[in-house]
Motif scaffolding. Structure first.
Motif, PDB file in Angstrom:
ATOM      1  N   LEU B 423     -40.585   7.385  32.155  1.00 28.69           N
ATOM      2  CA  LEU B 423     -39.283   7.110  31.128  1.00 28.69           C
ATOM      3  C   LEU B 423     -38.655   8.555  30.710  1.00 28.69           C
ATOM      4  N   PRO B 424     -37.716   8.816  31.146  1.00 25.53           N
ATOM      5  CA  PRO B 424     -37.017   9.898  30.836  1.00 25.53           C
ATOM      6  C   PRO B 424     -36.662  10.101  29.339  1.00 25.53           C
ATOM      7  N   ALA B 425     -36.396  11.120  28.735  1.00 27.03           N
ATOM      8  CA  ALA B 425     -36.330  11.383  27.497  1.00 27.03           C
ATOM      9  C   ALA B 425     -34.981  10.742  26.775  1.00 27.03           C
ATOM     10  N   GLU B 426     -33.894  10.722  27.449  1.00 25.75           N
ATOM     11  CA  GLU B 426     -32.731   9.850  27.074  1.00 25.75           C
ATOM     12  C   GLU B 426     -32.887   8.255  26.834  1.00 25.75           C
ATOM     13  N   GLN B 427     -33.465   8.065  27.770  1.00 29.84           N
ATOM     14  CA  GLN B 427     -33.730   6.679  27.958  1.00 29.84           C
ATOM     15  C   GLN B 427     -34.714   6.146  26.970  1.00 29.84           C
ATOM     16  N   ALA B 428     -35.947   7.054  26.751  1.00 29.88           N
ATOM     17  CA  ALA B 428     -36.891   6.669  25.659  1.00 29.88           C
ATOM     18  C   ALA B 428     -36.160   6.766  24.314  1.00 29.88           C
ATOM     19  N   ILE B 429     -35.158   7.596  24.019  1.00 38.02           N
ATOM     20  CA  ILE B 429     -34.641   7.630  22.726  1.00 38.02           C
ATOM     21  C   ILE B 429     -33.484   6.230  22.826  1.00 38.02           C
ATOM     22  N   GLY B 430     -32.888   6.289  23.848  1.00 37.96           N
ATOM     23  CA  GLY B 430     -31.964   4.958  23.883  1.00 37.96           C
ATOM     24  C   GLY B 430     -32.698   3.665  23.654  1.00 37.96           C
ATOM     25  N   TYR B 431     -33.823   3.330  24.262  1.00 37.01           N
ATOM     26  CA  TYR B 431     -34.842   2.365  24.028  1.00 37.01           C
ATOM     27  C   TYR B 431     -35.663   2.149  22.825  1.00 37.01           C
ATOM     28  N   SER B 432     -35.263   3.051  21.960  1.00 34.89           N
ATOM     29  CA  SER B 432     -35.828   3.080  20.630  1.00 34.89           C
ATOM     30  C   SER B 432     -37.364   3.180  20.699  1.00 34.89           C
ATOM     31  N   ARG B 546     -40.857  -3.610  11.227  1.00 37.05           N
ATOM     32  CA  ARG B 546     -40.307  -3.134  12.424  1.00 37.05           C
ATOM     33  C   ARG B 546     -41.452  -2.631  13.177  1.00 37.05           C
ATOM     34  N   SER B 547     -41.789  -3.473  14.203  1.00 34.65           N
ATOM     35  CA  SER B 547     -43.121  -3.176  15.079  1.00 34.65           C
ATOM     36  C   SER B 547     -42.904  -2.269  16.237  1.00 34.65           C
ATOM     37  N   PRO B 548     -43.651  -1.213  16.286  1.00 30.94           N
ATOM     38  CA  PRO B 548     -43.360  -0.395  17.322  1.00 30.94           C
ATOM     39  C   PRO B 548     -43.760  -0.875  18.677  1.00 30.94           C
ATOM     40  N   CYS B 549     -44.816  -1.779  18.613  1.00 29.32           N
ATOM     41  CA  CYS B 549     -45.340  -2.101  20.009  1.00 29.32           C
ATOM     42  C   CYS B 549     -44.232  -3.091  20.497  1.00 29.32           C
ATOM     43  N   PHE B 550     -43.612  -3.970  19.623  1.00 30.73           N
ATOM     44  CA  PHE B 550     -42.851  -4.840  20.226  1.00 30.73           C
ATOM     45  C   PHE B 550     -41.494  -4.078  20.637  1.00 30.73           C
ATOM     46  N   ILE B 551     -41.280  -2.977  19.987  1.00 32.31           N
ATOM     47  CA  ILE B 551     -39.749  -2.353  20.625  1.00 32.31           C
ATOM     48  C   ILE B 551     -40.133  -1.474  21.537  1.00 32.31           C
ATOM     49  N   ASN B 552     -41.224  -0.840  21.823  1.00 36.59           N
ATOM     50  CA  ASN B 552     -41.666  -0.239  22.898  1.00 36.59           C
ATOM     51  C   ASN B 552     -41.532  -1.049  24.152  1.00 36.59           C
ATOM     52  N   LEU B 553     -41.847  -2.376  24.092  1.00 38.78           N
ATOM     53  CA  LEU B 553     -42.022  -3.256  25.290  1.00 38.78           C
ATOM     54  C   LEU B 553     -40.487  -3.325  25.839  1.00 38.78           C
ATOM     55  N   ILE B 571     -49.218   0.597  33.108  1.00 42.36           N
ATOM     56  CA  ILE B 571     -48.174   1.137  32.288  1.00 42.36           C
ATOM     57  C   ILE B 571     -48.136   0.403  31.145  1.00 42.36           C
ATOM     58  N   LEU B 572     -48.552  -0.940  31.392  1.00 45.99           N
ATOM     59  CA  LEU B 572     -48.799  -1.715  29.982  1.00 45.99           C
ATOM     60  C   LEU B 572     -49.730  -1.206  29.178  1.00 45.99           C
ATOM     61  N   GLY B 573     -50.731  -0.914  29.830  1.00 47.62           N
ATOM     62  CA  GLY B 573     -51.990  -0.260  29.063  1.00 47.62           C
ATOM     63  C   GLY B 573     -51.458   1.215  28.486  1.00 47.62           C
ATOM     64  N   SER B 574     -50.560   2.081  29.003  1.00 50.35           N
ATOM     65  CA  SER B 574     -50.314   3.108  28.468  1.00 50.35           C
ATOM     66  C   SER B 574     -49.259   3.009  27.137  1.00 50.35           C
ATOM     67  N   ILE B 575     -48.778   2.005  27.223  1.00 50.73           N
ATOM     68  CA  ILE B 575     -47.617   1.490  25.985  1.00 50.73           C
ATOM     69  C   ILE B 575     -48.648   1.269  24.981  1.00 50.73           C
ATOM     70  N   ASP B 576     -50.068   0.673  25.137  1.00 48.04           N
ATOM     71  CA  ASP B 576     -50.862   0.364  24.390  1.00 48.04           C
ATOM     72  C   ASP B 576     -50.450  -0.728  23.177  1.00 48.04           C
ATOM     73  N   ILE B 577     -50.278  -2.034  23.509  1.00 46.43           N
ATOM     74  CA  ILE B 577     -49.799  -2.780  22.947  1.00 46.43           C
ATOM     75  C   ILE B 577     -50.930  -3.435  21.951  1.00 46.43           C
ATOM     76  N   VAL B 578     -50.703  -3.883  20.673  1.00 44.30           N
ATOM     77  CA  VAL B 578     -51.500  -4.900  20.151  1.00 44.30           C
ATOM     78  C   VAL B 578     -50.771  -5.970  19.768  1.00 44.30           C
ATOM     79  N   LEU B 579     -51.251  -7.032  20.129  1.00 43.36           N
ATOM     80  CA  LEU B 579     -50.313  -8.515  20.027  1.00 43.36           C
ATOM     81  C   LEU B 579     -50.162  -8.841  18.708  1.00 43.36           C
ATOM     82  N   GLY B 580     -50.736  -8.735  17.626  1.00 44.91           N
ATOM     83  CA  GLY B 580     -50.702  -8.885  16.512  1.00 44.91           C
ATOM     84  C   GLY B 580     -49.524  -8.225  15.782  1.00 44.91           C
TER      85      GLY B 580
END
Lengths: 274, 584
Positions: B423-432, B546-553, B571-580
């Motif tokens: 995930l390049p830096a510009e995209q990471a910022i763009g995708y919040s 504002r949930s970080p996991c939700f928006i990282n997805l 890749i999903l594991g590296s985002i490390d989501i918590v469903l709650g």
């Protein structure tokens, strides 16, 4: 018998005294019918059918209780405690339940570990239907048991037992690993009390399958369909009629409930909640 | 590699941004009493583009909606990557026909958040690429976060209720009161016709049939694979719909809502303090951070000062919590790439000891319910300090080093992690994106430095960031953050002062003055924000997380395209989501 220790690789020498005793025994066996009968009575147990089944049950239940394979199925916060129970400190494998299966077709126990939401209920029911008998259901935590802190939510079901029969309820929010282990031991005691003669999976008839609920305007339990249709045709609920019918039928408790409901409705209407 | 971010104030303070935007768009922009920009609906895209390009607000923190009596306010919070507080932007929508232009073209991170607002409020976003329900299912009746929508168990607009039990005697009236004897609510006259004929799996395909065209590369058709919601690799009840060309992922759509337990609706009926235990259940691996974020937001609205000792206790517990959360996250990632459960066993052993500390302080292993507005609930017990000291000076550094030496150089980690899910830096910022996902893309942005809360500015520590943007970088960020957290806890334990643990006036019922605030903390999984609106009553008028996991997805689809099916799991594991927290 010589005093020198014998090597394990040597052929054992036969004691002449033992040989003599053996030939006497064979001789008596061949010639004395009373002796034969006494020997058979010593080796064969004569008992009732019930006792035989009871002994079979013990072996059968011991085998099942000592190797309960849970379904690797985590819903919410309770799943974290379930994983902690499976890890080193609490080690659920000490009770034979450490092999978490990814497929419901290989699992004996479903631990509903977390809030049951309406969106998830169809999947849980389908998983349950896929599990082969004998299968058990453990409701872990307040949410799975009765909705818990989220009971009033619009997407939350008030407990998994609205859809699937539950064997053991474990309270807590979340239950500690010790509590889950206690729930497992309780389940094992329940298994100990079962008998091959009356367990449902050896009886004639089809296995009861739970209808998978459908997501429509809200979660629809298919067992409620006739009720929904009938009520949609009705103008409104009639608790007064219910109360009268219950009183006429002599059911005092139901009549009291319905009367309370009338009061409740009036208040709710006055407050604009209905 | 560790990069230190210099702590600069934002290029422009929020008030400056407001003033300049007003000067540039005199007809379209006004400033309201809370310092938020109120933008005309028609000019939203122009103003947002200018804010992003000319005023430096490149990062969309939060997007939500408030149901006012006469209108819907769609609220955006955007901030500069140089640091500083976010700027609030509001757009009003009609009650009768709520339509707002979609901001996805300006901030790609608005994608899922706009879908959530559509799902919960029925506000439509013109020009949104895929405006469908996200948490509830298609066909669900009504928009649940509207104020006039009633829950099935609805007993009163807010707690406490007048009387749960009329006549002093109780019976379980809820089932009888609701129309259908369960907590379901169907529209009037609903007959459930055709329900039996509904598709058996109730799954709503979120992908276009267009994607299923003939795949030219291997001379076969494309294939849709549903992973989840019951799948060992999805970290809970989460579903991914993949379009495959052979084994290569062409498209991926996350499907969520299986753990949607109405946090916000329940939160708007609860008293302010009663929401505290609910926040524990958001990200249930990092509870203290959740509580801190909520306490911080309400303290901001009430103007309470937190005493020094309480700040230290908060920081100690929050950083210990971050360590145990990263232990969990890192080893779960290893689970997903093939090192099944062995690293977990080591990590859970350390985690249990940190949970022991939490239990002796707060009374609970997971659901601590420890923070209060203005401080913490209890003081540290006597046994805490000796145990915590041995832990942070001796045991945990060794455990982290051990994990590092066992895992980092290993072949599994090298081959499965490097160059995967970039995930390049510009995209990471763009995708919040936020948290380790953002910092793993080479953006050293950490709320603890960018807008310091608590007493983080008093300690000496660095923001960990790696430039590669792949799974390996995220993994290394988590390892590095554990060591930085240890540094913070060591300093905080050394300086721990005496004194009171609660500030502010003692009050049985908390009264929050009219107003609104957006508070945010750096949780282990990213920026956790709370947007609260108070109308002076005993309950929040609006309570949004504002949930970080939700928006990282949001970035998950982009990261997985072109990789194999097995890599999506990693890749999903590296985002490390918590469903709650994803579904709330």
């Amino acid at each position: 018998m010589s005093d020198t220790p014998r090597s394990p690789f040597q052929t054992p020498t036969v004691d002449p005294d033992v040989m003599a005793a053996w030939s006497t025994y064979v001789e008596r066996f061949e010639n004395d019918p009373d002796f034969i009968l006494s020997q058979v009575e010593q080796s064969v147990m004569i008992t009732t059918f019930d006792r035989v089944v009871g002994m079979l049950d013990q072996v059968y239940n011991w085998g099942r209780r000592s190797s309960i394979w849970p379904l690797g199925f985590g819903l919410a916060c309770c799943a974290i405690e379930m994983i902690a129970t499976a890890a080193g400190r609490y080690d659920i494998d000490r009770f034979g339940a450490g092999l978490f299966r990814a497929s419901p077709r290989q699992a004996d126990l479903m631990i509903v570990s977390g809030t049951v939401t309406k969106k998830m209920v169809p999947q849980i029911v389908r998983l349950w239907n896929q599990m082969p008998e004998p299968r058990y259901m453990l409701s872990m935590g307040a949410c799975a048991t009765g909705g818990g802190p989220f009971k009033e939510g619009y997407n939350v079901v008030s407990g998994i037992d609205q859809f699937i029969p539950v064997d053991v309820y474990v309270p807590g929010c979340p239950p500690t690993p010790q509590a889950l282990l206690h729930g497992l031991i309780t389940l094992q005691r329940k298994i100990d009390g079962q008998s091959v003669r009356d367990v449902s999976w050896y009886r004639r008839g089809p296995v009861e399958e739970i209808p998978v609920p459908v997501l429509g305007a809200d979660l629809i339990d298919l067992r409620q369909l006739p009720d929904i249709r009938a009520r949609a045709g009705m103008a409104g609920d009639e608790p007064e009629a219910e109360a009268a019918a219950a009183a006429a039928g002599g059911d005092e408790r139901a009549a009291a409930m319905a009367e309370r409901l009338v009061i409740w409705r009036e208040r709710a209407k006055a407050a604009g909640k209905l | 590699m560790t990069m230190t971010m210099d702590v600069r104030p934002a290029a422009l303070a929020p008030a400056d941004v407001a003033a300049r935007a007003q000067a540039r768009f005199p007809e379209a922009v006004t400033v309201d009493a809370h310092g938020a920009l109120v933008v005309d609906r028609a000019a939203l895209i122009d103003v947002a583009t200018a804010l992003r390009d000319d005023f430096g607000l490149a990062y969309l923190n939060n997007l939500t909606c408030v149901d006012r009596p006469d209108r819907f306010d769609v609220v955006y919070h955007a901030c500069s990557m140089a640091g500083g507080a976010p700027v609030a932007i509001k757009v009003a929508a009609d009650k009768a026909n709520p339509v707002v232009p979609s901001a996805v073209s300006v901030w790609a991170g608005a994608n899922f958040q706009e879908r959530e607002v559509y799902d919960m409020f029925g506000v439509r976003f013109a020009g949104h690429p895929n405006l469908r329900r996200i948490l509830m299912w298609d066909g669900f009746a009504g928009y649940p976060l509207r104020k006039d929508w009633k829950e099935a168990y609805f007993e009163g607009a807010q707690k406490p209720f007048n009387s749960r039990w009329p006549d002093g005697a109780f019976f379980f009236g809820e089932e009888k009161l609701t129309e259908w004897k369960s907590n379901a609510k169907y529209p009037r006259g609903y007959t459930a016709t055709g329900v039996e004929k509904a598709r058996p799996d109730n799954t709503v395909m979120v992908l276009d049939a267009e994607d299923l065209k003939h795949a030219p590369d291997i001379g076969s058709e494309r294939l849709i694979v549903n992973m989840g919601p019951q799948h060992p690799s999805t970290h809970g009840v989460f579903q991914m719909q993949l379009v495959l060309d052979g084994e290569t992922v062409v498209d991926l759509q996350p499907v969520m809502g299986y753990m949607h337990r109405n946090h916000e609706k329940i939160g708007e009926r609860n008293l302010w303090l009663a929401n505290m235990p609910y926040t524990d259940r958001l990200d249930y691996i990092a509870q203290i951070g959740n509580e801190w974020g909520y306490a911080l937001t309400v303290e901001k609205m009430m103007g309470i000062e937190v005493p020094d000792r309480a700040e230290h206790i908060r920081i100690i517990l929050a950083e210990l919590n971050r360590i145990q959360s990263h232990f969990w996250g890192v080893t779960f990632l290893l689970n997903d790439i093939g090192a099944f459960f062995t690293p977990m066993m080591y990590a859970i052993e350390e985690r249990e000891i940190i949970l022991d500390l939490l239990e002796m302080t707060t009374g609970s292993r997971l659901m601590c319910n420890y923070m209060r507005f203005g401080g913490v609930a209890y003081d540290l017990p006597e046994a805490f300090l000796p145990l915590a000291n041995t832990l942070v000076y001796d045991r945990l550094p060794r455990a982290i080093d051990e994990m590092d030496s066992f895992l980092t150089g290993s072949e599994i980690v090298d081959t499965r992690m490097r160059g995967v899910g970039v995930l390049p830096a510009e995209q990471a910022i763009g995708y919040s994106a936020s948290g380790p996902v953002l910092r793993g893309s080479g953006v050293p942005y950490d709320v603890r430095k960018a807008e310091p809360y608590g007493i983080y500015d008093r300690f000496d520590w660095d923001v960990v960031s790696y430039p590669e943007g792949d799974i390996y970088a995220r993994y290394m960020v988590r390892l590095g953050e554990m060591r930085e957290s240890l540094k913070i806890v060591q300093q905080a334990l050394k300086q721990l002062p005496g004194g009171p643990i609660m500030g502010g006036k003692k009050a049985w019922q908390i009264r929050v003055p009219e107003g609104e605030a957006y508070g945010r903390v750096e949780n282990p999984r990213g920026e956790l924000g709370y947007y609260c609106v108070s109308d002076g009553k005993a309950n929040p008028y609006r309570y949004h997380v504002r949930s970080p996991c939700f928006i990282n997805l949001t970035a998950l689809g982009e990261m997985t395209k072109g990789h194999k099916v097995a890599d999506t799991v990693a890749i999903l594991g590296s985002i490390d989501i918590v469903l709650g927290e994803v579904d709330r």
